[in-house]
Write a protein that holds these residues in place. Structure first.
Motif, PDB file in Angstrom:
ATOM      1  N   ARG A   1       0.826  -1.213   0.000  1.00 45.53           N
ATOM      2  CA  ARG A   1       0.000   0.000   0.000  1.00 45.53           C
ATOM      3  C   ARG A   1       0.856   1.257   0.000  1.00 45.53           C
ATOM      4  O   ARG A   1       0.424   2.302  -0.473  1.00 45.53           O
ATOM      5  N   TRP A   2       2.067   1.131   0.556  1.00 38.95           N
ATOM      6  CA  TRP A   2       2.937   2.293   0.677  1.00 38.95           C
ATOM      7  C   TRP A   2       4.302   2.015   0.056  1.00 38.95           C
ATOM      8  O   TRP A   2       4.860   0.919   0.192  1.00 38.95           O
TER       9      TRP A   2
ATOM     10  N   GLU B   1       6.385  -1.260   1.522  1.00 41.38           N
ATOM     11  CA  GLU B   1       5.751  -1.791   2.722  1.00 41.38           C
ATOM     12  C   GLU B   1       5.694  -3.314   2.659  1.00 41.38           C
ATOM     13  O   GLU B   1       5.467  -3.894   1.598  1.00 41.38           O
ATOM     14  N   THR B   2       5.922  -3.950   3.785  1.00 43.34           N
ATOM     15  CA  THR B   2       5.759  -5.392   3.880  1.00 43.34           C
ATOM     16  C   THR B   2       4.877  -5.709   5.084  1.00 43.34           C
ATOM     17  O   THR B   2       4.772  -4.921   6.020  1.00 43.34           O
ATOM     18  N   THR B   3       4.241  -6.867   5.020  1.00 45.47           N
ATOM     19  CA  THR B   3       3.356  -7.273   6.112  1.00 45.47           C
ATOM     20  C   THR B   3       4.109  -8.005   7.208  1.00 45.47           C
ATOM     21  O   THR B   3       3.576  -8.205   8.297  1.00 45.47           O
ATOM     22  N   ARG B   4       5.327  -8.414   6.917  1.00 48.53           N
ATOM     23  CA  ARG B   4       6.144  -9.093   7.915  1.00 48.53           C
ATOM     24  C   ARG B   4       7.437  -8.307   8.123  1.00 48.53           C
ATOM     25  O   ARG B   4       7.946  -7.691   7.203  1.00 48.53           O
TER      26      ARG B   4
ATOM     27  N   ALA C   1       6.392   6.749   9.726  1.00 41.62           N
ATOM     28  CA  ALA C   1       5.032   7.288   9.662  1.00 41.62           C
ATOM     29  C   ALA C   1       3.984   6.199   9.866  1.00 41.62           C
ATOM     30  O   ALA C   1       2.933   6.201   9.214  1.00 41.62           O
ATOM     31  N   GLY C   2       4.275   5.266  10.756  1.00 42.01           N
ATOM     32  CA  GLY C   2       3.311   4.234  11.077  1.00 42.01           C
ATOM     33  C   GLY C   2       3.265   3.077  10.105  1.00 42.01           C
ATOM     34  O   GLY C   2       2.397   2.203  10.223  1.00 42.01           O
ATOM     35  N   VAL C   3       4.167   3.033   9.161  1.00 40.92           N
ATOM     36  CA  VAL C   3       4.206   1.979   8.143  1.00 40.92           C
ATOM     37  C   VAL C   3       5.543   1.235   8.244  1.00 40.92           C
ATOM     38  O   VAL C   3       6.583   1.870   8.415  1.00 40.92           O
TER      39      VAL C   3
END
Length: 127
Positions: A32-33, A98-101, A110-112
């Protein structure tokens, strides 16, 4: 995993401008980012700017007004426009996804969480 390739770095005098590009490919469905980070010699890597799939952007407050992040319409390239460059902007600039892990070398910004990285491109600003 996402592949990221940066370009556009170089040497400029203070007050000059550079535009960095980051071409990304691979498995981007969960991304997403995308973001830009930099690392000056002897310092920690720090976040510069981020952009999401809706076009929303975030720029580190101290860099606002000089740095702008954008994305092409095909959503395959992210740009970092840097104006009024200063010697303290010198460093290696890296694009990240961005990665989920969590991964080795990952960073929160910034929170990501950013876990996939390009090789980086060098920016040198002389006074």
């Amino acid at each position: 995993q996402v592949q990221l390739v940066e370009s556009g770095g170089g040497s400029v005098q203070a007050g000059g401008s550079l535009r960095l590009s980051c071409v990304y490919s691979g498995y981007t469905n969960n991304v997403r980012w995308l973001g830009w980070f930099r690392q000056a010699p002897g310092k920690e890597r720090e976040g510069v700017a981020g952009i999401n799939t809706y076009g929303g952007t975030y720029v580190t407050p101290s860099l606002k007004g000089r740095f702008t992040i954008s994305q092409d319409n095909a959503e395959t390239t992210v740009f970092l426009q840097m104006n009024s460059l200063k010697p303290e902007d010198t460093g290696t600039y890296s694009c990240a996804a961005e990665t989920t892990r969590e991964k080795d070398g990952g960073r929160w910004y910034a929170g990501v969480y950013f876990g996939d990285w390009g090789q980086g491109t060098q920016v040198t600003v002389s006074s």
